[in-house]
Design a protein around this motif. Structure first.
Motif, PDB file in Angstrom:
ATOM      1  N   UNK A  94       1.412   4.982  21.931  1.00  0.00           N
ATOM      2  CA  UNK A  94       0.859   5.983  22.839  1.00  0.00           C
ATOM      3  C   UNK A  94      -0.331   5.458  23.621  1.00  0.00           C
ATOM      4  N   UNK A  95      -0.234   5.551  24.934  1.00  0.00           N
ATOM      5  CA  UNK A  95      -1.394   5.315  25.794  1.00  0.00           C
ATOM      6  C   UNK A  95      -2.029   6.681  26.016  1.00  0.00           C
ATOM      7  N   UNK A  96      -3.251   6.908  25.550  1.00  0.00           N
ATOM      8  CA  UNK A  96      -3.849   8.231  25.689  1.00  0.00           C
ATOM      9  C   UNK A  96      -4.255   8.573  27.121  1.00  0.00           C
ATOM     10  N   UNK A  97      -4.272   7.592  27.998  1.00  0.00           N
ATOM     11  CA  UNK A  97      -4.634   7.824  29.396  1.00  0.00           C
ATOM     12  C   UNK A  97      -3.364   8.077  30.202  1.00  0.00           C
ATOM     13  N   UNK A  98      -2.916   9.304  30.144  1.00  0.00           N
ATOM     14  CA  UNK A  98      -1.672   9.700  30.793  1.00  0.00           C
ATOM     15  C   UNK A  98      -1.968  10.445  32.086  1.00  0.00           C
ATOM     16  N   UNK A  99      -0.991  10.480  32.998  1.00  0.00           N
ATOM     17  CA  UNK A  99      -1.202  11.240  34.231  1.00  0.00           C
ATOM     18  C   UNK A  99      -1.377  12.719  33.914  1.00  0.00           C
ATOM     19  N   UNK A 100      -1.900  13.421  34.852  1.00  0.00           N
ATOM     20  CA  UNK A 100      -2.174  14.840  34.645  1.00  0.00           C
ATOM     21  C   UNK A 100      -0.902  15.607  34.298  1.00  0.00           C
ATOM     22  N   UNK A 148      -9.617   8.441  18.693  1.00  0.00           N
ATOM     23  CA  UNK A 148      -8.263   8.115  18.241  1.00  0.00           C
ATOM     24  C   UNK A 148      -8.162   8.141  16.719  1.00  0.00           C
ATOM     25  N   UNK A 149      -9.123   7.510  16.051  1.00  0.00           N
ATOM     26  CA  UNK A 149      -9.076   7.502  14.587  1.00  0.00           C
ATOM     27  C   UNK A 149      -9.435   8.865  13.991  1.00  0.00           C
ATOM     28  N   UNK A 150     -10.283   9.625  14.648  1.00  0.00           N
ATOM     29  CA  UNK A 150     -10.585  10.980  14.183  1.00  0.00           C
ATOM     30  C   UNK A 150      -9.331  11.849  14.217  1.00  0.00           C
ATOM     31  N   UNK A 151      -8.481  11.596  15.216  1.00  0.00           N
ATOM     32  CA  UNK A 151      -7.212  12.330  15.330  1.00  0.00           C
ATOM     33  C   UNK A 151      -6.103  11.694  14.487  1.00  0.00           C
ATOM     34  N   UNK A 152      -6.458  10.705  13.668  1.00  0.00           N
ATOM     35  CA  UNK A 152      -5.575  10.075  12.685  1.00  0.00           C
ATOM     36  C   UNK A 152      -4.556   9.108  13.267  1.00  0.00           C
ATOM     37  N   UNK A 153      -4.927   8.396  14.317  1.00  0.00           N
ATOM     38  CA  UNK A 153      -4.080   7.302  14.793  1.00  0.00           C
ATOM     39  C   UNK A 153      -3.936   6.288  13.665  1.00  0.00           C
ATOM     40  N   UNK A 154      -2.792   5.642  13.600  1.00  0.00           N
ATOM     41  CA  UNK A 154      -2.568   4.631  12.570  1.00  0.00           C
ATOM     42  C   UNK A 154      -3.109   3.272  12.964  1.00  0.00           C
ATOM     43  N   UNK A 155      -3.296   3.067  14.260  1.00  0.00           N
ATOM     44  CA  UNK A 155      -3.878   1.819  14.755  1.00  0.00           C
ATOM     45  C   UNK A 155      -4.372   2.058  16.176  1.00  0.00           C
ATOM     46  N   UNK A 156      -5.365   1.265  16.565  1.00  0.00           N
ATOM     47  CA  UNK A 156      -5.927   1.331  17.923  1.00  0.00           C
ATOM     48  C   UNK A 156      -5.957  -0.089  18.462  1.00  0.00           C
ATOM     49  N   UNK A 210      -4.285  12.411  24.101  1.00  0.00           N
ATOM     50  CA  UNK A 210      -4.977  12.852  22.888  1.00  0.00           C
ATOM     51  C   UNK A 210      -4.393  14.159  22.360  1.00  0.00           C
ATOM     52  N   UNK A 211      -3.912  15.014  23.263  1.00  0.00           N
ATOM     53  CA  UNK A 211      -3.224  16.228  22.824  1.00  0.00           C
ATOM     54  C   UNK A 211      -1.951  15.870  22.058  1.00  0.00           C
ATOM     55  N   UNK A 212      -1.227  14.871  22.559  1.00  0.00           N
ATOM     56  CA  UNK A 212      -0.008  14.425  21.886  1.00  0.00           C
ATOM     57  C   UNK A 212      -0.352  13.891  20.499  1.00  0.00           C
ATOM     58  N   UNK A 213      -1.370  13.048  20.406  1.00  0.00           N
ATOM     59  CA  UNK A 213      -1.780  12.493  19.118  1.00  0.00           C
ATOM     60  C   UNK A 213      -2.190  13.606  18.161  1.00  0.00           C
ATOM     61  N   UNK A 214      -2.972  14.544  18.646  1.00  0.00           N
ATOM     62  CA  UNK A 214      -3.411  15.662  17.810  1.00  0.00           C
ATOM     63  C   UNK A 214      -2.227  16.483  17.313  1.00  0.00           C
ATOM     64  N   UNK A 215      -1.287  16.752  18.190  1.00  0.00           N
ATOM     65  CA  UNK A 215      -0.097  17.528  17.813  1.00  0.00           C
ATOM     66  C   UNK A 215       0.734  16.784  16.772  1.00  0.00           C
TER      67      UNK A 215
END
Length: 149
Positions: free
Chosen positions: A67-73, A111-119, A79-84
């Motif tokens: 996941x690239x958190x910098x997505x188009x509008x 990213x890690x606060x939202x529980x990403x497995x790697x950054x 980050x919403x996707x990661x959180x979900x």
């Protein structure tokens, strides 16, 4: 002792840059473990994919998300996707790798606060990026045992 290779892995790449998405497709194309590499370019489509809604109602859930958190509008940011993904019980076991051009500490911590497995930070040049994707492939498909889809 090596972990046995897995078969039929489905990967979802959430990436707005078509060139970067193509590098993923090319890298995983010859992998005997990977069944499919799906690419979405915005957060709403990524959520539809993992929830198997709309045009994605017949696909298997991914075993791995890049996941690239910098997505188009769109309504849903990366980050919403990661959180979900990490708050929904039936999705939280899917490993999510954040792969971004950002090198800010705030993005790393978020990213890690939202529980990403790697950054991972995207290198600037295509050759280094392709090498990073190859390393990611070797680690996540050879050394790691992924949950079933």
């Amino acid at each position: 002792m090596a972990v046995p290779r897995q078969r039929n892995i489905n990967i979802l790449v959430v990436e707005p840059d078509s060139d970067d998405a193509q590098i993923f497709r090319d890298s995983f194309r010859d992998s005997e473990s990977v069944n499919s590499v799906y690419v979405t370019s915005d957060g709403d489509d990524a959520l539809d994919f993992v929830y198997q809604r709309g045009d994605h109602d017949t696909v298997s859930r991914p075993n791995l998300v890049v996941l690239d958190p910098r997505l188009p509008q769109s309504e849903s940011s990366g980050y919403d996707v990661l959180s979900e993904l990490k708050s929904e019980p039936k999705l939280r076991q899917i490993p999510v790798i954040v792969l971004t051009s950002s090198d800010t500490e705030a993005d790393l911590l978020r990213s890690y606060t939202l529980h990403a497995n790697a950054y991972l930070r995207k290198p600037d040049d295509p050759e280094s990026f392709a090498n990073l994707v190859d390393s990611l492939k070797r680690f996540w498909l050879s050394a790691v045992k992924l949950p079933p889809s």
